[in-house]
Write an enzyme that holds these catalytic residues in place. Structure first.
Site, mmCIF file in Angstrom:
data_model
loop_
_atom_site.group_PDB
_atom_site.id
_atom_site.type_symbol
_atom_site.label_atom_id
_atom_site.label_comp_id
_atom_site.label_asym_id
_atom_site.label_seq_id
_atom_site.Cartn_x
_atom_site.Cartn_y
_atom_site.Cartn_z
ATOM 1 N N GLU A 1 0.854 -1.189 0.000
ATOM 2 C CA GLU A 1 0.000 0.000 0.000
ATOM 3 C C GLU A 1 0.887 1.234 0.000
ATOM 4 O OE1 GLU A 1 -2.993 2.409 3.006
ATOM 5 O OE2 GLU A 1 -2.940 0.206 3.104
ATOM 6 N N GLU B 1 -2.362 11.537 3.276
ATOM 7 C CA GLU B 1 -3.423 11.399 4.265
ATOM 8 C C GLU B 1 -3.427 12.664 5.115
ATOM 9 O OE1 GLU B 1 -4.182 7.128 5.882
ATOM 10 O OE2 GLU B 1 -2.000 7.364 5.705
#
Length: 333
Positions: A209, A214
């Site tokens: 990932e 974020e």
């Protein structure tokens, strides 16, 4: 986005905070057919590092050509590039990827404690007909993914989730191995607000990932870029990432990207390299993109559970998402 697996790993690798220039790059509004990114040619033996002092004699420009672009001049579901839910296929340890109430519809990830459900105009939840809920707004070439409190009359139909929101993925429509993946966006803030732009393997497995961006909604100007992988001999998940301070991230558009080379991943803010990592084991398949606005978390620092302070609505504004392929491979020294 998969924070429940990574808290201890991030602590172990020493999650750090660095400041970057807080000036929006207005000259980068468009997505040209080709670009050149400045990269280092030093040996890729460093496992994970923040790029503060780079030997200028090691820098070269890496040419890239565009392979994907969405300027969001029309509704994202009108182009065929995006799917408004998790497309499925992932087999993760201990839990299905989209677990929780409504999991069979691939509309949420409950393992992190998220409290939204992802909707689109054709989604019906428990109802027999589509609810006509649209979290996507397009105006002047900017896509807004809007999260808002679930209408009380729809709470039961929508599996008692506190918020409705949106997700877009390119699983099944676009994936690429190596190259540069970039989003130009404003990072929203607010209690329990968790925006993200990230990538998963097209074969449906996890990890790898790559969290290109974020946002920590309760820490304005604080954003994090992280790599996740698995150690084959132990099956343990490892992660390494860094927080960066972009003072006007919520009010000005900035470019956030990752360059995936054969031997390293390099993270960029406004096309300036800010961190890199030697490509971990398991990065073998093309990766697809995900952009979403989650609400609520049990584990991700800077994102708490929904309460009275959480905004009635909040928008993740996205000017464009672009992907480039490496035009030619430069030899390492």
């Amino acid at each position: 986005m998969i924070d429940r697996w990574t808290r201890s790993a991030l602590v172990a690798t020493g999650l750090l905070v660095a400041s970057v220039p807080g000036v929006a790059q207005d000259d980068l509004d468009g997505a040209p057919g080709s670009i050149a990114l400045q990269v280092t040619t030093d040996p890729s033996t460093v496992e994970c590092r923040r790029l503060e002092r780079v030997d200028p004699t090691s820098l070269i420009f890496l040419p890239l050509r565009r392979t994907f672009n969405d300027d969001f001049d029309e509704h994202p579901l009108a182009t065929g590039r995006w799917v408004p839910h998790y497309a499925g296929g992932a087999a993760w340890p201990e839990a299905r990827y989209w677990g929780g109430d409504g999991s069979d519809f691939k509309r949420k990830t409950s393992a992190n404690g998220e409290q939204q459900i992802y909707v689109d105009p054709r989604y019906s939840g428990r109802a027999a007909t589509p609810l006509g809920l649209d979290p996507f707004r397009v105006k002047d070439g900017v896509l807004s993914i809007v999260a808002s409190r679930t209408p009380p009359e729809l709470k039961q139909v929508l599996f008692n989730n506190e918020y409705i929101s949106g997700i877009l993925t390119t699983q099944g429509t676009f994936a690429q191995k190596h190259g540069y993946f970039e989003i130009r966006a404003k990072v929203p803030v607010g209690h329990a607000v968790w925006p993200a732009f990230w990538m998963l393997a097209d074969d449906g497995g996890w990890p790898p990932e790559v969290d290109v961006l974020e946002g920590r909604g309760e820490r304005p100007g604080d954003l994090v870029m992280t790599t996740h992988w698995r150690i084959p001999s132990t099956q343990k998940i490892q992660s390494c990432g860094f927080d960066f301070a972009v003072a006007d991230a919520s009010s000005a558009f900035h470019n956030y990207g990752v360059l995936w080379e054969e031997d390293r991943l390099v993270y960029f803010i406004d096309r300036n390299p800010v961190s890199d990592i030697k490509v971990p084991i398991g990065f073998d398949d093309p990766m697809y993109m995900i952009v979403n606005l989650a609400i609520g978390s049990k584990f991700f620092p800077g994102v708490s559970q929904v309460d009275a302070e959480s905004p009635p609505s909040v928008a993740f504004e996205i000017d464009r998402i672009s992907v480039y392929q490496i035009e030619m491979v430069q030899a390492r020294r």
